[in-house]
Design a protein around this motif. Structure first.
Motif, short mmCIF file in Angstrom:
data_model
loop_
_atom_site.label_atom_id
_atom_site.label_comp_id
_atom_site.label_asym_id
_atom_site.label_seq_id
_atom_site.Cartn_x
_atom_site.Cartn_y
_atom_site.Cartn_z
N LEU A 71 0.83 -1.20 0.00
CA LEU A 71 0.00 0.00 0.00
C LEU A 71 0.86 1.25 0.00
O LEU A 71 1.79 1.38 0.81
CB LEU A 71 -0.90 -0.01 1.24
N LEU A 72 0.55 2.17 -0.91
CA LEU A 72 1.22 3.48 -0.94
C LEU A 72 0.21 4.55 -0.54
O LEU A 72 -0.81 4.73 -1.20
CB LEU A 72 1.76 3.79 -2.34
N LEU A 73 0.49 5.24 0.57
CA LEU A 73 -0.31 6.38 0.99
C LEU A 73 0.40 7.63 0.49
O LEU A 73 1.43 8.04 1.03
CB LEU A 73 -0.45 6.40 2.52
N ASP A 74 -0.15 8.22 -0.56
CA ASP A 74 0.51 9.33 -1.24
C ASP A 74 -0.02 10.67 -0.73
O ASP A 74 -1.12 11.09 -1.08
CB ASP A 74 0.31 9.22 -2.75
N ASN A 75 0.76 11.31 0.15
CA ASN A 75 0.42 12.64 0.66
C ASN A 75 -0.93 12.68 1.40
O ASN A 75 -1.75 13.56 1.17
CB ASN A 75 0.43 13.67 -0.47
N ILE A 76 -1.15 11.71 2.29
CA ILE A 76 -2.31 11.75 3.17
C ILE A 76 -2.04 12.79 4.25
O ILE A 76 -1.06 12.69 4.98
CB ILE A 76 -2.58 10.37 3.81
N ARG A 77 -2.89 13.79 4.37
CA ARG A 77 -2.59 14.92 5.25
C ARG A 77 -2.99 14.69 6.71
O ARG A 77 -2.39 15.26 7.61
CB ARG A 77 -3.27 16.19 4.74
N SER A 78 -4.00 13.86 6.97
CA SER A 78 -4.50 13.66 8.32
C SER A 78 -3.79 12.48 8.98
O SER A 78 -3.88 11.35 8.51
CB SER A 78 -6.01 13.40 8.31
N VAL A 79 -3.13 12.75 10.09
CA VAL A 79 -2.44 11.68 10.81
C VAL A 79 -3.44 10.66 11.34
O VAL A 79 -3.14 9.46 11.44
CB VAL A 79 -1.58 12.27 11.95
N HIS A 96 3.15 -4.49 3.22
CA HIS A 96 4.13 -3.41 3.44
C HIS A 96 3.44 -2.08 3.20
O HIS A 96 2.60 -1.96 2.31
CB HIS A 96 5.32 -3.56 2.49
N LEU A 97 3.79 -1.08 3.99
CA LEU A 97 3.26 0.27 3.84
C LEU A 97 4.33 1.18 3.26
O LEU A 97 5.47 1.17 3.73
CB LEU A 97 2.80 0.81 5.20
N HIS A 98 3.94 1.96 2.26
CA HIS A 98 4.82 2.96 1.68
C HIS A 98 4.18 4.33 1.95
O HIS A 98 3.01 4.55 1.62
CB HIS A 98 5.00 2.73 0.19
N LEU A 99 4.93 5.22 2.56
CA LEU A 99 4.41 6.52 2.98
C LEU A 99 5.06 7.60 2.13
O LEU A 99 6.27 7.85 2.26
CB LEU A 99 4.69 6.74 4.46
N GLY A 100 4.27 8.22 1.25
CA GLY A 100 4.82 9.19 0.31
C GLY A 100 4.56 10.62 0.72
O GLY A 100 3.51 10.97 1.25
N GLY A 101 5.55 11.49 0.51
CA GLY A 101 5.39 12.93 0.74
C GLY A 101 5.10 13.28 2.18
O GLY A 101 5.85 12.94 3.09
N VAL A 146 -4.99 1.97 -8.45
CA VAL A 146 -5.32 3.26 -7.86
C VAL A 146 -6.77 3.25 -7.38
O VAL A 146 -7.66 2.76 -8.10
CB VAL A 146 -5.10 4.39 -8.88
N LEU A 147 -7.00 3.76 -6.18
CA LEU A 147 -8.36 3.96 -5.69
C LEU A 147 -8.67 5.44 -5.81
O LEU A 147 -8.04 6.28 -5.17
CB LEU A 147 -8.49 3.51 -4.23
N GLU A 148 -9.63 5.77 -6.66
CA GLU A 148 -9.97 7.16 -6.93
C GLU A 148 -11.47 7.39 -6.84
O GLU A 148 -12.24 6.47 -6.64
CB GLU A 148 -9.46 7.58 -8.32
N GLU A 149 -11.85 8.66 -7.02
CA GLU A 149 -13.26 9.04 -7.01
C GLU A 149 -13.74 9.28 -8.43
O GLU A 149 -13.16 10.06 -9.16
CB GLU A 149 -13.45 10.33 -6.20
N ILE A 181 -3.41 5.07 -2.52
CA ILE A 181 -4.46 5.94 -1.98
C ILE A 181 -3.90 7.35 -1.96
O ILE A 181 -2.79 7.59 -1.48
CB ILE A 181 -4.86 5.52 -0.54
N GLY A 182 -4.68 8.34 -2.44
CA GLY A 182 -4.16 9.69 -2.59
C GLY A 182 -4.66 10.68 -1.56
O GLY A 182 -5.44 10.36 -0.66
N ASN A 183 -4.21 11.90 -1.71
CA ASN A 183 -4.53 13.02 -0.83
C ASN A 183 -6.03 13.26 -0.72
O ASN A 183 -6.78 13.11 -1.70
CB ASN A 183 -3.83 14.27 -1.35
#
Length: 227
Positions: A71-79, A96-101, A146-149, A181-183
């Motif tokens: 899983l890549l969390l790309d620039n998730i702003r809320s902790v 595995h977790l990948h934490l981007g930005g 990608v999970l998007e809206e 998962i994106g911002n």
């Protein structure tokens, strides 16, 4: 940075109830917490009303559909979203977790409030640039999901979001997958969208066209792994 650890922190809880007849506010509290001695609603004394039976007995384990899903969390702003996602990822067999930005790492002091111990359950890597991380993993043989809206401006067929609940998922359980998962505001980085092998969306029927990112991830990952 790559880290992994395992923690166990079982606390004892009790249900307390306000003794004031006109109030009777009822709430859970950690045993021995002075805050539980007084009603948070009216300030009157409370008494123990029940003691929940919390055990360490494990739940039945189920094999996830994909054995190598990361899983890549790309620039998730809320902790708090990050913590909730980590807890769900652990339950769904994410490897595995990948934490981007700007995505907060498991070491963030506020993250444990929603992760509830899962912050130490999975290995994780922090990346300064989520696009570079996705590009490297795609080159290593990972499919990028990608999970998007809704629908996105399509540069390829994979960039048009399809209903996850009607999509046909691959049969190869050993295929390495990177789910992105994106911002919360702007979604997944367009550069990652362009390299995606497929883009999924969740169906919506209300006035809103999106869910909280942690809620959306929970629905999606359980459909992917156990649906």
């Amino acid at each position: 940075m790559v880290q992994s650890e395992s923690t166990s922190n079982m606390q004892q809880y009790e249900i307390r109830q306000c003794e004031a007849v006109a109030c009777q506010f009822r709430f859970p509290v950690t045993v021995g917490d002075p805050a539980g001695m007084r009603c948070p609603s009216c300030g009157e004394p409370t008494a123990v009303a029940a003691t929940p039976q919390i055990t360490e007995t494990p739940f039945p384990q189920f094999a996830p559909r994909f054995t190598h899903l990361e899983l890549l969390l790309d620039n998730i702003r809320s902790v708090y979203n990050v913590g909730a996602i980590m807890r769900t990822a652990d339950g769904a067999g994410v490897k595995h977790l990948h934490l981007g930005g700007i995505t907060a790492p498991p070491t963030h002091p506020k993250l444990a409030k929603t992760a509830l111990g899962a912050e130490g359950a999975l290995p994780w890597t922090q990346h300064r640039n989520g696009v570079q991380a996705a590009r490297e993993m795609k080159a290593a043989g990972y499919e990028i999901w990608v999970l998007e809206e809704g629908e996105t401006p399509a540069l390829s067929d994979a960039e048009v979001a399809v209903n996850l609940f009607t999509a046909t998922l691959p049969d190869n359980a050993n295929q390495p997958i990177l789910l992105v998962i994106g911002n919360e505001k702007v979604g997944v980085d367009p550069a990652i969208q362009q390299m995606a092998d497929c883009t999924f969306a969740l169906p919506m029927s209300g006035v809103k066209n999106s869910l909280n990112v942690a809620v959306a991830f929970g629905i999606a990952i359980y459909q992917i792994q156990f649906g």
